[in-house]
Each structure stands twice: as C-alpha cells, then as structure tokens.
Scaffold this motif. Structure first.
Motif, PDB file in Angstrom:
ATOM      1  N   THR A   1      54.896  59.108  33.631  1.00  0.00           N
ATOM      2  CA  THR A   1      55.170  60.316  34.365  1.00  0.00           C
ATOM      3  C   THR A   1      55.811  59.795  35.670  1.00  0.00           C
ATOM      4  N   PRO A   2      56.960  60.457  36.291  1.00  0.00           N
ATOM      5  CA  PRO A   2      57.473  59.843  37.507  1.00  0.00           C
ATOM      6  C   PRO A   2      56.773  59.295  38.429  1.00  0.00           C
ATOM      7  N   GLU A   3      55.359  59.534  38.710  1.00  0.00           N
ATOM      8  CA  GLU A   3      54.505  58.867  39.424  1.00  0.00           C
ATOM      9  C   GLU A   3      54.173  57.419  38.818  1.00  0.00           C
ATOM     10  N   ALA A   4      53.588  57.583  37.733  1.00  0.00           N
ATOM     11  CA  ALA A   4      53.417  56.381  36.908  1.00  0.00           C
ATOM     12  C   ALA A   4      54.521  55.345  36.821  1.00  0.00           C
ATOM     13  N   LYS A   5      55.597  55.855  36.518  1.00  0.00           N
ATOM     14  CA  LYS A   5      57.010  54.971  36.534  1.00  0.00           C
ATOM     15  C   LYS A   5      57.105  54.194  37.951  1.00  0.00           C
ATOM     16  N   ILE A   6      56.905  54.835  39.179  1.00  0.00           N
ATOM     17  CA  ILE A   6      57.027  54.032  40.357  1.00  0.00           C
ATOM     18  C   ILE A   6      55.842  53.009  40.594  1.00  0.00           C
ATOM     19  N   ILE A   7      54.731  53.364  40.073  1.00  0.00           N
ATOM     20  CA  ILE A   7      53.857  52.244  40.131  1.00  0.00           C
ATOM     21  C   ILE A   7      54.108  51.088  39.217  1.00  0.00           C
TER      22      ILE A   7
ATOM     23  N   LYS B   1      39.988  54.495  42.051  1.00  0.00           N
ATOM     24  CA  LYS B   1      41.329  53.902  42.555  1.00  0.00           C
ATOM     25  C   LYS B   1      41.061  52.584  43.576  1.00  0.00           C
TER      26      LYS B   1
ATOM     27  N   GLY C   1      50.632  51.851  36.144  1.00  0.00           N
ATOM     28  CA  GLY C   1      51.756  52.499  35.246  1.00  0.00           C
ATOM     29  C   GLY C   1      51.524  52.185  33.900  1.00  0.00           C
TER      30      GLY C   1
ATOM     31  N   GLU D   1      50.795  67.963  31.164  1.00  0.00           N
ATOM     32  CA  GLU D   1      51.676  68.173  32.529  1.00  0.00           C
ATOM     33  C   GLU D   1      53.105  68.742  32.016  1.00  0.00           C
TER      34      GLU D   1
END
Length: 417
Positions: A273-279, A376, A357, A250
């Motif tokens: 990644t930004p998305e994984a960090k939020i999780i 998911k 994450g 990515e």
C-alpha cells in the motif's frame, strides 16, 4: 622552474597529503573499533571459560578473537605504509624548501651587497638628477621604490619559508616517533597472536579426539536450524497473505466495481500500500546504517554456507548472523515496524518477527518477550531478553533479515561497529 609548474606541484602535494591524512583517520577509527571488539571478545571469553563444559565453544570464540587480532595487525600495517608515504612527501617538501631558501638567500645577499655599494643618499640623488628628462627621472624613482619593496618582500619570503621548513621538520620528527610506536604495537600484537594460536592448537588437539561425536552434534544442530527456518518461512508466507488480503480489501472499498485479484492475495510478495511502500523505502534507504539488535556484542557466526571453524570438511549454514553478547542483554528492534509474530520455537527459545513494509526482521533465541503480535515498535525498542545457554554460558542472538521470502545478509544492513 616556471612558477606555474611549482604551484601545480604544491597543489598536487597538498591534495595528496590531505587525502592520506583522511585515510589515516579512517584507519585509526577502524583500528579503535577492532580493539574495542577484541576487548569485548576477551571479556566474553573469560566469562565462557569459567562456565564452559565443552572446549569446542571456547575454540570457536577464540577463533573470532584470532581473526580480530589479524585484522588489527593488517590495519596497523596499512597505517605504517601510509605514514611512510607521508614521511616521503614531507621529506621531498623539506628538500625543496632547503633548495629554495639557498637560492633566495644568495639572491638576497647579492641584492644587499649592491644596495650597500649604492647606499649613500648622494648616489641615489645623482641617479635621479642624471636623468635626461622628467619621465626618465619618474621611472627611476619608481624603480628605486619597487626595488626597496621587492627587497622587503624577499626578506619576508625567506622568513616564511624558514618557518615552513621548521614546521615540516617538526612534523617529520613526530611522524618518525609515530612510526616507531606503530611498529612496537604491531610486534606486541604479533606475539599475542602467536600465543593465542598455540593455546588454540592445544585445545584443538583435545577436541579432534572426539571428532565423530562433535560432527554428529553439529549435524543435529543444523537439522534443528532448518526446522526453525521452515517455521519462519511459513509464518512469513502467512504474513504476506494477510497483508495482501488487507490491501485487496482497501482497494475494494475504494473501487467496489474492480475485481479482487486472487493471484495478488496468494502471491509470495507483498502488494505494498502507499503507506507500506514508504516504510519499505525508508528501511531500504538505511542499508548499512541499521543499529545492532543488541547494544553490545560481535558477530560470532556469519551469514550463509561456511566451513566449520574447526572441521573444514563440515559445511554449516546460517540463515542470518549470530551475535554474541553479555548475559542479561536485551534484544532491540533495528527499525520501526509492526510485530507480526511471536514464536515459541522450543520451551527455552522464543523469537519475534517484525514487518517493515515488504521487509521482515527476526530476533531468535530469546528467553522472554516483552511485545505482542500487532504491537507497533520503534527503533531500538526492547523486544525481550536474549537467552544464556546454561551449559556453555554463552548469550547469543540470531538475527535475520528477509525481503518477502528472500533471505538477506544482515551484515550488509547493520552499521559497522
């Protein structure tokens, strides 16, 4: 005593009473939870005794029940201690109110007597007419008005304090009854605990005759657990590598001229990644609030190194927690995430690993699985059925939490039951 000091004492006493009432409520909730766990444990114990071929497993479950009963007794003792403190404070308030009422009534009686002696309208009129000037007459009229008002206020205060005294007496009476109830409950639990311990001693004496055989079985099980942990560690390292490769691709798409870091790809930690960090941040924020991986049950074996319930010389290691539940129970996700692996650990033991994450949750000892790799899943979604051991009759799920390759104690993440 100055009014300011009296007010300060009243505020402090009220604050202390509120604090102790709050503690009582928490202890009552904790006691209700322990009683619920004991009931679940007793039900499971009855079921196991019907099917159990090994007395060892009965003793292990019984040990958990004994610990729960000890916790219950300890909680009830704390409640009794708090209640004693409340009763002492209430008694202090009663004594204080009684003293204040005596003083108020004496003052009020004296005031009524003086008022009676000067009760005639002629006396009041003469008091006003004998004034030297208009200003003095006005002040005397105001004094008479204030005196009447003060007498009325004092009468109302006597009434109010009398009502307060009745309330405190009622409260103290109820607390005395509650204390007797707690003492009776504790005595009943102590007798039950003694009975449980005697029953356990009989079973232990039978088991210790086969100590060498049981010790060998325990060591064999520990070797099997270590083998499974190695499999899980390998799969987690693969999941970390896959996540890092994806993150690197990515980055490369976003910035083609930037070199791909081989160290990042082969790292033992996920490059979020930004998305994984939020999780991951959401998962971390729910520490201590995650639901259990099964709807009902109790922790029958804790995390880490610990002495065996019967043989103190044998140390057993647990990389997660074991939760005993009902036959036919479903395993469920404790948080939303992605299924990174479905493992077949043995012909009768399957496991599911979910990524959140840079956190992983693992659900072991499943007889069947209802999810696939890449799915998911949402919180409390069913993952499959927990296996019931045919020999022991016990239904146990082993639950693990890791951050990257570091094992965590699941008990500190799960919501108290």
């Amino acid at each position: 005593m100055p009014k300011f000091l009296l007010s300060l004492i009243l505020i402090c006493t009220t604050s202390l009473l509120w604090s102790q009432e709050s503690q009582q409520e928490k202890l009552e909730e904790r006691k209700a939870q322990i009683q619920k766990e004991i009931r679940e444990n007793e039900r499971l114990l009855r079921n196991v005794k019907k099917k159990e071929k090994s007395a060892l497993n009965v003793v292990i479950i019984q040990s958990t029940k004994i610990k729960l009963k000890e916790k219950l007794i300890n909680t009830t003792e704390k409640q009794t201690k708090l209640l004693n403190n409340d009763m002492y404070i209430n008694q202090v308030q009663i004594n204080k109110l009684k003293k204040e009422l005596i003083e108020l009534k004496e003052d009020y009686s004296e005031m009524i007597l003086k008022s009676y002696k000067s009760r005639s309208s002629e006396s009041r009129a003469m008091f006003l007419l004998s004034s030297e000037n208009f200003l003095q007459a006005y002040k005397r009229a105001q004094y008479m008005k204030q005196y009447t008002s003060f007498r009325k206020t004092q009468g109302e205060e006597i009434k109010s304090k009398s009502t307060q005294l009745l309330d405190y007496n009622d409260k103290l009476s109820m607390q005395k009854k509650e204390k007797q109830k707690l003492i009776a409950e504790n005595e009943k639990e102590r007798l039950s605990l003694e009975k449980e311990k005697k029953e356990q001693l009989k079973l232990v004496s039978v088991i210790k005759k086969d100590k060498s055989k049981i010790s060998q079985e325990i060591r064999k099980n520990q070797q099997e657990y270590k083998k499974i942990d190695r499999q899980i560690n390998k799969l987690i390292r693969e999941a970390i590598a896959a996540a890092n490769r994806k993150a690197a691709l990515e980055k490369a798409k976003a910035n083609p001229s930037a070199p791909v870091s081989r160290a990042a790809v082969s790292s033992s930690k996920i490059e979020l990644t930004p998305e994984a960090k939020i999780i991951a941040d959401n998962f971390r924020a729910n520490r201590g609030r995650l639901p259990y991986p099964v709807e009902k049950g109790y922790v029958s074996l804790g995390y880490g190194n610990q002495a065996h319930p019967l043989f103190n010389t044998i140390t057993v290691h647990n990389s997660g927690v074991e939760i005993t539940t009902d036959q036919g129970a479903s395993a469920r996700a404790v948080f939303g995430g992605e299924v990174t692996s479905v493992m077949v650990l043995s012909p009768v033991n399957k496991a599911v690993m979910i990524q959140h994450g840079d956190f992983f949750t693992v659900y072991q000892n499943l007889s069947s699985v209802s999810v696939s790799k890449g799915d998911k899943v949402s919180i409390k979604q069913s993952l499959g059925k927990v296996r019931t051991n045919g020999e022991t009759g016990k239904t146990i799920i082993k639950f693990l939490i890791l951050q990257n390759t570091t094992y965590n104690n699941p008990s500190s993440w799960l919501s108290p039951r």
